[in-house]
Design an enzyme around this catalytic site. Structure first.
Site, PDB file in Angstrom:
ATOM      1  N   CYS A 118      -3.618   0.527   6.864  1.00  0.00           N
ATOM      2  CA  CYS A 118      -3.985  -0.287   7.986  1.00  0.00           C
ATOM      3  C   CYS A 118      -4.277   0.642   9.094  1.00  0.00           C
ATOM      4  O   CYS A 118      -5.298  -0.144   9.767  1.00  0.00           O
ATOM      5  CB  CYS A 118      -2.277  -0.895   8.116  1.00  0.00           C
ATOM      6  SG  CYS A 118      -1.266   0.484   8.686  1.00  0.00           S
ATOM      7  N   GLU A 131       4.558  -4.099  12.081  1.00  0.00           N
ATOM      8  CA  GLU A 131       3.592  -2.944  11.788  1.00  0.00           C
ATOM      9  C   GLU A 131       2.101  -3.968  11.251  1.00  0.00           C
ATOM     10  O   GLU A 131       2.596  -3.988   9.864  1.00  0.00           O
ATOM     11  CB  GLU A 131       4.138  -1.911  11.218  1.00  0.00           C
ATOM     12  CG  GLU A 131       3.253  -0.722  11.268  1.00  0.00           C
ATOM     13  CD  GLU A 131       2.204  -0.779  10.191  1.00  0.00           C
ATOM     14  OE1 GLU A 131       0.966  -1.067  10.719  1.00  0.00           O
ATOM     15  OE2 GLU A 131       2.305  -0.281   9.367  1.00  0.00           O
ATOM     16  N   LYS A 189      12.811  -6.494   1.025  1.00  0.00           N
ATOM     17  CA  LYS A 189      12.168  -7.176   0.128  1.00  0.00           C
ATOM     18  C   LYS A 189      10.688  -6.452  -0.108  1.00  0.00           C
ATOM     19  O   LYS A 189       9.809  -6.519   0.837  1.00  0.00           O
ATOM     20  CB  LYS A 189      11.735  -8.653   0.636  1.00  0.00           C
ATOM     21  CG  LYS A 189      11.204  -9.618  -0.446  1.00  0.00           C
ATOM     22  CD  LYS A 189      10.713 -10.786   0.188  1.00  0.00           C
ATOM     23  CE  LYS A 189       9.137 -10.649   0.721  1.00  0.00           C
ATOM     24  NZ  LYS A 189       8.137 -10.379  -0.140  1.00  0.00           N
ATOM     25  N   GLY A 248       2.642  -5.802   7.250  1.00  0.00           N
ATOM     26  CA  GLY A 248       1.506  -6.471   6.546  1.00  0.00           C
ATOM     27  C   GLY A 248       0.558  -6.893   7.459  1.00  0.00           C
ATOM     28  O   GLY A 248       0.348  -6.312   8.455  1.00  0.00           O
ATOM     29  N   SER A 249       0.088  -8.186   7.201  1.00  0.00           N
ATOM     30  CA  SER A 249      -1.163  -8.664   7.876  1.00  0.00           C
ATOM     31  C   SER A 249      -0.762  -9.181   9.128  1.00  0.00           C
ATOM     32  O   SER A 249       0.454  -9.750   9.230  1.00  0.00           O
ATOM     33  CB  SER A 249      -1.978  -9.641   6.854  1.00  0.00           C
ATOM     34  OG  SER A 249      -1.003 -10.952   6.696  1.00  0.00           O
ATOM     35  N   VAL A 250      -1.814  -9.393  10.066  1.00  0.00           N
ATOM     36  CA  VAL A 250      -1.431 -10.259  11.282  1.00  0.00           C
ATOM     37  C   VAL A 250      -0.926 -11.631  11.144  1.00  0.00           C
ATOM     38  O   VAL A 250      -0.023 -12.252  11.649  1.00  0.00           O
ATOM     39  CB  VAL A 250      -2.739 -10.146  12.204  1.00  0.00           C
ATOM     40  CG1 VAL A 250      -2.401 -10.980  13.472  1.00  0.00           C
ATOM     41  CG2 VAL A 250      -3.011  -8.632  12.472  1.00  0.00           C
ATOM     42  N   PRO A 251      -1.647 -12.434  10.247  1.00  0.00           N
ATOM     43  CA  PRO A 251      -0.991 -13.721  10.055  1.00  0.00           C
ATOM     44  C   PRO A 251       0.194 -13.987   9.430  1.00  0.00           C
ATOM     45  O   PRO A 251       0.951 -14.814  10.036  1.00  0.00           O
ATOM     46  CB  PRO A 251      -2.268 -14.422   8.991  1.00  0.00           C
ATOM     47  CG  PRO A 251      -3.354 -13.520   9.140  1.00  0.00           C
ATOM     48  CD  PRO A 251      -2.795 -12.332   9.391  1.00  0.00           C
ATOM     49  N   THR A 252       0.738 -13.051   8.561  1.00  0.00           N
ATOM     50  CA  THR A 252       2.120 -12.997   8.119  1.00  0.00           C
ATOM     51  C   THR A 252       2.817 -12.498   9.093  1.00  0.00           C
ATOM     52  O   THR A 252       4.138 -13.035   9.215  1.00  0.00           O
ATOM     53  CB  THR A 252       2.317 -12.313   6.731  1.00  0.00           C
ATOM     54  OG1 THR A 252       1.276 -12.752   5.705  1.00  0.00           O
ATOM     55  CG2 THR A 252       3.494 -12.404   6.479  1.00  0.00           C
ATOM     56  N   GLU A 303       7.760   2.752  14.520  1.00  0.00           N
ATOM     57  CA  GLU A 303       8.433   3.171  13.183  1.00  0.00           C
ATOM     58  C   GLU A 303       8.305   4.594  13.438  1.00  0.00           C
ATOM     59  O   GLU A 303       7.335   5.416  14.091  1.00  0.00           O
ATOM     60  CB  GLU A 303       7.766   2.713  11.906  1.00  0.00           C
ATOM     61  CG  GLU A 303       7.847   1.304  11.831  1.00  0.00           C
ATOM     62  CD  GLU A 303       7.758   0.858  10.563  1.00  0.00           C
ATOM     63  OE1 GLU A 303       8.730   0.512   9.653  1.00  0.00           O
ATOM     64  OE2 GLU A 303       6.745   0.903   9.707  1.00  0.00           O
ATOM     65  N   ASN A 343       0.730  -1.232   0.076  1.00  0.00           N
ATOM     66  CA  ASN A 343       0.022  -0.045  -0.014  1.00  0.00           C
ATOM     67  C   ASN A 343       0.766   1.208   0.023  1.00  0.00           C
ATOM     68  O   ASN A 343       0.603   2.334  -0.423  1.00  0.00           O
ATOM     69  CB  ASN A 343      -1.077  -0.171   1.170  1.00  0.00           C
ATOM     70  CG  ASN A 343      -0.412  -0.190   2.599  1.00  0.00           C
ATOM     71  OD1 ASN A 343       1.008  -0.718   2.546  1.00  0.00           O
ATOM     72  ND2 ASN A 343      -0.926   0.090   3.512  1.00  0.00           N
TER      73      ASN A 343
END
Length: 518
Positions: A312, A278, A204, A256-260, A492, A181
């Site tokens: 987010c 984050e 990355k 990124g996402s919570v699961p990742t 951050e 994003n």
């Protein structure tokens, strides 16, 4: 997320009026063939035989370029380049590191429009927002360039003339893993504090938006950075796993996402590596009846529709005190319906395309689910086809406002990550605080009220890491940004982030004889 820019414009010439901007690219006209991996000072092609992945232009749906994912050999080369650069970079003084970072910031300023255009082409957000993202990246690097020369330890006087002191030292090779994003901004937000502390970085980007991180790598190199200071490896889950498990990586920072994020944390734990995470949010925005309505409406729009709602920290649960609900909803719907959707490279566009076809379909499915659960679609929530024929296959939708929402609805409980605002009513302060905090996430929260005592009282009880009073989604680089609960670990931006990219060494100095028990 936006950065206040008034002060930052004092030292540079005023930009040309938007009408006078000469566009270097147009939607549907860009083809990228240059390699997108970068280490040891230049762009690199993959040496392994691997299937290339298509990268799409959201505005048109056409293939923009092909991604070469990095395997074990390429990841190892990038990490080795970063490790080699660390030996030189970490020995420079903070002032010397700061000079190179300032030069990189000036390079970004000179390439502002080029970077913003590429961000639009690869991400789909409007050119107006993309420029602000580039400015935020530059300001972040400028800020940490200044911080670099202030890093210091502490002197502690001990009995008998002995003393101790602390040294703040870099960690080594840090890994940054970005989200789609804010591709360029996130690369800067992660690299700037890392480099200021004397670390090097392998970054990355998301495989969905791989284009602009390599531009940042080139701008650092052009500023005089040693080869290997900031490296870019492309790829998806496998590449990220290789980075997290690499024995020469000292830290991982992920957005990124919570699961990742949970998977990143698990992988890093095997090497006892610190992480900054984050992650996602389902943030509340509380609008009290004494609010200045115009500002509250503006805040709600900013809290939901920046970057096509793909933010987010968005305040997607909009709690409005019942006495002003009809007036608020009427005005929000009117403003939402007036948002200009279309070609993100046109100056008048305020909402571009969502990032991908699968993501667009996912967001639209949330709207369908909300209707099934009893929510009212007050406006939007439908696929949108711009009038320009070249945009007919782009990933557009009309921004959506959902009414009659309740706390148990899917649209209220789960992160949608699209231009969908859920409006809920409340009666009392105590009630809305309990409902606002009833979530596993805690990235952000906001409150609109004229009552200064209420504002601070409410913020004190909101369980969120980044809170806003009478504004929303403003992210100056001087202050920390991050979440509570499952929205992440660490911060951050701001001075405190230095602690997440450095380690403290304690040194004891004996000025007398050893007092031994043996």
């Amino acid at each position: 997320m936006l950065q206040r820019l008034a002060a930052s414009s004092l030292w540079r010439p005023a930009p040309a009026p938007f009408a006078a901007v000469v566009r270097c690219v147009s939607s549907g006209s860009v083809d990228i063939t240059a390699p997108l991996n970068f280490w040891a000072g230049k762009r690199r092609t993959s040496q392994e035989k691997c299937s290339k992945e298509n990268v799409y232009e959201p505005a048109t749906g056409r293939v923009l370029c092909h991604l070469e994912p990095c395997g074990a050999a390429e990841v190892d080369q990038a990490v080795k380049a970063a490790k080699s650069a660390f030996d030189l970079w970490s020995k420079l003084s903070g002032m010397e590191r700061g000079r190179i970072m300032i030069e990189a910031a000036l390079n970004i300023e000179s390439r502002r429009e080029d970077i913003a255009e590429m961000e639009v082409v690869n991400n789909g957000k409007s050119i107006t927002e993309a420029r602000l993202d580039v400015d935020s990246a530059r300001l972040c690097i400028e800020y940490y360039a200044g911080v670099a020369s202030t890093l210091a330890g502490q002197h502690v006087q001990l009995p008998g003339g002995s003393f101790a002191y602390t040294r703040r030292e870099p960690l080594g090779v840090c890994v940054g893993i970005g989200a789609w994003n804010y591709p360029f901004q996130i690369a800067a937000w992660k690299s700037a504090p890392a480099l200021a502390c004397g670390n090097t970085m392998v970054f990355k980007p998301s495989p969905v938006t791989p284009v602009t991180a390599v531009m940042l790598a080139e701008l650092y190199a052009a500023a005089g950075a040693p080869e290997g200071l900031f490296n870019v490896v492309q790829g998806g889950q496998e590449t990220g796993s290789l980075l997290c498990h690499h024995p020469d990586v000292a830290k991982v920072s992920f957005t990124g996402s919570v699961p990742t994020g949970k998977k990143i944390m698990e992988m890093a734990s095997k090497g006892v590596k610190p992480v900054t995470l984050e992650l996602g949010g389902k943030s509340p925005l509380l609008i009290f009846e004494d609010s200045e309505l115009e500002n509250a409406v503006r805040g709600a729009l900013m809290a939901n529709f920046l970057s096509q709602g793909q933010v987010c920290s968005n305040g997607t649960r909009v709690f409005v005190q019942r006495s002003i609900l009809p007036e608020f909803v009427e005005e929000v719907v009117k403003r939402t319906q007036a948002i200009e959707i279309g070609d993100p490279l046109l100056e008048g566009t305020r909402m571009g395309a969502l990032v991908s076809r699968p993501h667009l379909e996912k967001v639209l499915s949330f709207v369908d689910q909300a209707k099934k659960e009893g929510a009212s679609v007050l406006c939007g929530g439908e696929p949108f086809v711009p009038s320009d024929p070249k945009l007919k296959d782009g990933y557009y939708m009309t921004p959506c406002v959902l009414g009659n929402c309740t706390d148990d609805m899917t649209c209220v409980k789960e992160e949608i990550f699209g231009p969908v605002m859920s409006v809920l009513s409340f009666e009392t302060e105590e009630e809305v605080l309990q409902r606002a905090n009833d979530t596993t996430m805690g990235l952000a929260a906001g409150v609109f009220t004229r009552d200064v005592r209420r504002a601070h009282r409410v913020v004190e009880h909101l369980k969120a890491g980044s809170c806003f009073i009478n504004n929303y989604n403003i992210t100056p680089v001087e202050v920390p940004f991050g979440g509570f609960k499952m929205s992440g670990i660490g911060r951050e931006n701001g001075q405190v982030t230095i602690e997440h990219y450095s380690q403290l060494k304690t040194v004891f100095v004996e000025m007398g004889d050893v007092d031994s028990l043996f």
